[in-house]
Write a protein that holds these residues in place. Structure first.
Motif, mmCIF file in Angstrom:
data_model
loop_
_atom_site.group_PDB
_atom_site.id
_atom_site.type_symbol
_atom_site.label_atom_id
_atom_site.label_comp_id
_atom_site.label_asym_id
_atom_site.label_seq_id
_atom_site.Cartn_x
_atom_site.Cartn_y
_atom_site.Cartn_z
ATOM 1 N N GLY A 1 17.760 115.083 54.412
ATOM 2 C CA GLY A 1 17.136 114.671 53.160
ATOM 3 C C GLY A 1 17.006 115.764 52.116
ATOM 4 N N GLU A 2 17.401 116.999 52.461
ATOM 5 C CA GLU A 2 17.244 118.111 51.517
ATOM 6 C C GLU A 2 18.418 118.165 50.534
ATOM 7 O OE1 GLU A 2 16.270 122.922 51.554
ATOM 8 O OE2 GLU A 2 17.171 121.985 53.305
ATOM 9 N N ARG A 3 18.120 118.565 49.300
ATOM 10 C CA ARG A 3 19.150 118.713 48.278
ATOM 11 C C ARG A 3 19.213 120.183 47.866
ATOM 12 N NH1 ARG A 3 15.810 114.709 46.420
ATOM 13 N NH2 ARG A 3 15.200 115.964 44.603
ATOM 14 N N MET A 4 20.357 120.799 48.126
ATOM 15 C CA MET A 4 20.523 122.219 47.805
ATOM 16 C C MET A 4 21.657 122.390 46.804
ATOM 17 S SD MET A 4 21.245 125.486 50.277
ATOM 18 C CE MET A 4 21.752 127.070 49.592
ATOM 19 N N GLY A 5 21.435 123.210 45.794
ATOM 20 C CA GLY A 5 22.465 123.517 44.811
ATOM 21 C C GLY A 5 23.078 124.876 45.087
ATOM 22 N N LEU A 6 24.366 124.999 44.831
ATOM 23 C CA LEU A 6 25.080 126.260 44.985
ATOM 24 C C LEU A 6 25.769 126.545 43.656
ATOM 25 C CD1 LEU A 6 25.473 128.219 47.383
ATOM 26 C CD2 LEU A 6 27.656 127.081 47.840
ATOM 27 N N VAL A 7 25.342 127.599 42.962
ATOM 28 C CA VAL A 7 25.884 127.884 41.633
ATOM 29 C C VAL A 7 26.534 129.264 41.609
ATOM 30 C CG1 VAL A 7 24.170 126.433 40.488
ATOM 31 C CG2 VAL A 7 23.739 128.880 40.713
ATOM 32 N N GLY A 8 27.396 129.445 40.628
ATOM 33 C CA GLY A 8 28.091 130.721 40.452
ATOM 34 C C GLY A 8 29.338 130.492 39.630
ATOM 35 N N GLU A 9 29.926 131.573 39.154
ATOM 36 C CA GLU A 9 31.096 131.459 38.287
ATOM 37 C C GLU A 9 32.343 131.061 39.071
ATOM 38 O OE1 GLU A 9 32.126 136.212 38.524
ATOM 39 O OE2 GLU A 9 31.304 135.362 36.688
ATOM 40 N N GLN B 1 23.171 108.776 36.269
ATOM 41 C CA GLN B 1 23.118 107.597 37.146
ATOM 42 C C GLN B 1 23.613 107.938 38.549
ATOM 43 O OE1 GLN B 1 25.527 104.799 35.004
ATOM 44 N NE2 GLN B 1 24.079 104.635 33.309
ATOM 45 N N ILE B 2 24.738 108.678 38.628
ATOM 46 C CA ILE B 2 25.326 108.996 39.928
ATOM 47 C C ILE B 2 24.430 109.966 40.699
ATOM 48 C CG2 ILE B 2 27.229 110.265 41.014
ATOM 49 C CD1 ILE B 2 29.075 108.848 38.990
ATOM 50 N N LEU B 3 23.916 110.982 40.016
ATOM 51 C CA LEU B 3 23.050 111.939 40.701
ATOM 52 C C LEU B 3 21.728 111.299 41.103
ATOM 53 C CD1 LEU B 3 23.873 115.092 38.583
ATOM 54 C CD2 LEU B 3 24.385 114.749 40.996
ATOM 55 N N GLN B 4 21.236 110.374 40.287
ATOM 56 C CA GLN B 4 20.029 109.629 40.674
ATOM 57 C C GLN B 4 20.298 108.771 41.901
ATOM 58 O OE1 GLN B 4 19.017 107.588 37.061
ATOM 59 N NE2 GLN B 4 18.339 109.467 36.049
ATOM 60 N N GLU B 5 21.511 108.167 41.935
ATOM 61 C CA GLU B 5 21.887 107.358 43.103
ATOM 62 C C GLU B 5 22.016 108.232 44.347
ATOM 63 O OE1 GLU B 5 23.007 104.117 45.478
ATOM 64 O OE2 GLU B 5 22.006 104.196 43.534
ATOM 65 N N LEU B 6 22.617 109.413 44.189
ATOM 66 C CA LEU B 6 22.756 110.331 45.318
ATOM 67 C C LEU B 6 21.390 110.797 45.822
ATOM 68 C CD1 LEU B 6 25.802 112.586 44.293
ATOM 69 C CD2 LEU B 6 25.707 110.955 46.169
ATOM 70 N N THR B 7 20.503 111.133 44.884
ATOM 71 C CA THR B 7 19.173 111.581 45.309
ATOM 72 C C THR B 7 18.369 110.435 45.929
ATOM 73 O OG1 THR B 7 18.429 111.289 43.013
ATOM 74 C CG2 THR B 7 19.009 113.506 43.697
ATOM 75 N N ARG B 8 18.573 109.208 45.439
ATOM 76 C CA ARG B 8 17.902 108.048 46.039
ATOM 77 C C ARG B 8 18.381 107.843 47.473
ATOM 78 N NH1 ARG B 8 18.565 103.109 47.525
ATOM 79 N NH2 ARG B 8 20.779 103.082 46.982
ATOM 80 N N LEU B 9 19.710 107.976 47.681
ATOM 81 C CA LEU B 9 20.270 107.829 49.026
ATOM 82 C C LEU B 9 19.770 108.933 49.950
ATOM 83 C CD1 LEU B 9 23.937 106.825 48.165
ATOM 84 C CD2 LEU B 9 22.301 105.438 49.430
ATOM 85 N N CYS B 10 19.616 110.141 49.411
ATOM 86 C CA CYS B 10 19.090 111.235 50.217
ATOM 87 C C CYS B 10 17.718 110.872 50.782
ATOM 88 C CB CYS B 10 18.982 112.510 49.386
ATOM 89 S SG CYS B 10 20.559 113.311 49.074
ATOM 90 N N ALA B 11 16.890 110.275 49.922
ATOM 91 C CA ALA B 11 15.542 109.895 50.355
ATOM 92 C C ALA B 11 15.566 108.677 51.279
ATOM 93 C CB ALA B 11 14.672 109.616 49.133
ATOM 94 N N ALA B 12 16.359 107.641 50.892
ATOM 95 C CA ALA B 12 16.364 106.385 51.653
ATOM 96 C C ALA B 12 17.057 106.538 53.005
ATOM 97 C CB ALA B 12 17.045 105.286 50.829
ATOM 98 N N GLU B 13 18.172 107.273 53.038
ATOM 99 C CA GLU B 13 18.970 107.390 54.267
ATOM 100 C C GLU B 13 18.727 108.718 54.990
ATOM 101 O OE1 GLU B 13 20.745 104.816 55.181
ATOM 102 O OE2 GLU B 13 20.527 103.672 53.314
ATOM 103 N N ASN B 14 17.814 109.528 54.474
ATOM 104 C CA ASN B 14 17.576 110.864 55.037
ATOM 105 C C ASN B 14 18.865 111.683 55.029
ATOM 106 O OD1 ASN B 14 15.459 112.474 55.826
ATOM 107 N ND2 ASN B 14 15.816 112.191 58.011
#
Length: 575
Positions: free
Chosen positions: A36-44, A192-205
């Motif tokens: 259920g965790e959402r991690m970002g990886l950023v860099g050039e 919309q897509i990122l909201q859907e992805l974050t919703r799935l993260c919560a709903a589906e763990n």
């Protein structure tokens, strides 16, 4: 508690000459993800983000040197058999690639892509059941069922990316590794897509590893953040902590570059500052550059450069054999539907709107790369739609285009020098000797120094930012009056974006250029453009001065776009 996914001391080096010390694309990286965790990886670009994602999925070439461990629920991914690995990819972990055309087969319809994916992993699923499930998933990413029988080339870049995301969601994986999934998407669809992805993260763990160069998106949708530089994670922690108090110099420079583009100066002048660190690959040395852009306000009335009148570009979707049996009629897609537009000499006009709204089709119709269904395109008082092929070829010297993906528009078999010289040789503006002199001069102007070295390199030897500089040099070599820029910096990270924008503004002043700047990044449009035109469903729904559009939008769609745009300063102020 066992981690869902963990990477420990991972090091990756691509094939190199024996006897040489390996150059680590990923160098001693460790982190873990919980369900259920959402991690970002950023860099050039070139820092190792995508290599890390592919290493975790075992998608790197067999000759690649890999050290360390990648574990899913305590089991080593590197020890999986080919059968287990096939199940692992898709059902357990799904990867969304940055370029959807590398994921989609041009000979297969979108529907067949979905059915193939489902049948490969769920063979007991009947075709009607698979189609029902696929259509429901496509609708989640705003792809209507009517597009089921179309091919990838019939979709815009943003719509292809939505299809790629739908394919990743089809099997309800436990972890999605999304490599720049919203680079080519407009703010509303990306939200919309990122909201859907974050919703799935919560709903589906389900866990999400979001690889991106867009700091504002990572700030808004990720709980935790890792910053990569030169193959290493130089900073990791909660998104709040890193955005409020970045510890590493590189993190501060990335944040500064992004904030300067998004900042509302309020004085009518905007400034970009970017700190460019010296790279091992030989990019520009460390410099601190600053460029200011004052909206175009000439003392004398500007001359009309481009006049578009009631321009239409319609496409017809013919029914297939089965649809004809049921007497279904052909469908008409109104990609460009009655556009009226004026562009004045010396200004920068921004064209914003969601993917599939007709922005790129409009630009190609203006260039007469595709002939319009009806309407007029007058350039310097001459109607381009009535010109012969030879006459149009001559006119294109005055109108050039900078495309979104520089790698796709540069010939990989030609050197940088040959790519840049090609237009003036085609138009017979120079002989090979004088063309070489002009190429060296243009490389100098776009900041690729020493030009004699870069001229002999191939596009594949350059970073993304350097390739875009080559594409700009190629567009400017014929000394055009109008430059149409179709998402020219959307695939670049924040620091390189700042460099390219700096370059474009300097070249505009030097060459007395006019820009039609197509972008889905609203903050970029606010920073760069004198006027903004908002496009939706093939029509321009609102046009006006940039400050007026952002301060007081009139159309509901414009208000929706502005509300959906991720903003770093908004995220930081809420914390």
């Amino acid at each position: 508690m066992t981690n869902l996914f963990s990477i420990e001391n991972l090091r990756v080096a691509y094939p190199h000459d024996s006897g040489e010390q390996p150059i680590w694309a990923v160098d001693d990286v460790s982190f873990a993800l919980q369900p259920g965790e959402r991690m970002g990886l950023v860099g050039e670009s070139g820092c190792g983000k995508s290599t890390l994602g592919r290493a975790a999925m075992r998608l790197l070439p067999p000759s690649t040197r890999v050290e360390g461990s990648v574990k899913f629920q305590g089991r080593s991914v590197f020890d999986l058999t080919q059968t287990e690995l096939r199940q692992f990819r898709g059902e357990v972990v799904a990867l969304v690639f940055q370029d959807p055309m590398t994921r989609l087969d041009p000979l297969m319809t979108i529907g067949n892509h979905c059915l193939e994916t489902l049948k490969a992993h769920l063979p007991r699923l009947s075709t009607p059941e698979a189609k029902e499930r696929a259509i429901a998933t496509l609708e989640k990413v705003k792809i209507p069922a009517s597009r089921w029988n179309q091919y990838p080339h019939e979709f815009s870049g943003g719509m292809r990316q939505r299809v790629a995301i739908a394919l990743a969601l089809l099997l309800n994986p436990k972890l999605i590794v999304a490599d720049e999934p919203t680079t080519s998407l407009d703010v509303t669809v990306a939200a919309q897509i990122l909201q859907e992805l974050t919703r799935l993260c919560a709903a589906e763990n389900m866990a999400l590893l979001l690889i991106s160069h867009d700091l504002s998106i990572v700030a808004e949708y990720c709980d935790r953040l890792g910053v990569m530089y030169n193959g290493k994670i130089v900073e990791i922690g909660s998104s709040q902590a890193i955005f409020q108090q970045p510890q590493h110099e590189y993190t501060r420079s990335l944040l500064q570059a992004a904030l300067h583009i998004q900042a509302d100066q309020g004085s009518g002048e905007w400034a970009v500052e970017s700190r460019v660190e010296e790279k091992d690959r030989g990019d520009e040395a460390e410099t601190l550059t600053s460029v200011s852009h004052t909206p175009h306000t000439p003392n004398t009335p500007p001359s009309l450069l481009l006049h578009v009148t009631d321009l239409k570009q319609y496409y017809t979707l013919e029914p297939n054999f089965v649809e004809r049996l049921f007497q279904q009629q052909s469908q008409t897609i109104k990609a460009v539907d009655g556009i009226n537009l004026d562009l004045y000499s010396g200004e920068i006009l921004g064209l914003v709107g969601e993917s599939g709204c007709g922005k790129s089709t409009l630009s190609r119709t203006i260039l007469q790369l595709i002939r319009p269904t009806s309407g007029k395109v007058e350039f310097l008082g001459r109607d381009l739609t009535t010109l012969s092929r030879q006459e149009m070829r001559y006119s294109r010297r005055q109108i050039q285009m900078v495309f979104q993906d520089p790698h796709a528009c540069l010939n990989p078999a030609m050197t940088v020098g040959q790519n840049i010289a090609d237009p003036i040789l085609i138009h017979k503006l120079a002989d090979p000797l004088s063309a070489k002199v002009e190429v060296l001069l243009m490389l100098e102007k776009v900041g690729l120094k020493p030009p004699s070295v870069y001229m002999e390199r191939y596009p594949s030897d350059l970073s993304g930012g350097q390739q875009q500089r080559v594409a700009i040099a190629r567009a400017l070599i014929t000394h055009p009056k109008l430059l149409i820029c179709d998402e020219p910096v959307s695939m670049l990270d924040a620091s390189v974006q700042s460099q390219v924008l700096d370059l474009m503004l300097r070249l505009k002043a030097e060459f007395d250029l006019t820009y039609l700047f197509i972008t889905h990044d609203l903050w970029l449009a606010r920073f760069l453009c004198d006027r903004v035109a908002v496009m939706n469903s093939g029509k321009i729904v609102e046009i006006g001065a940039t400050k007026q559009i952002f301060a007081n939008p009139q159309h509901p769609y414009t208000k929706t776009l502005l509300a959906a745009a991720p903003l770093i300063t908004r995220v930081r102020s809420e914390e």
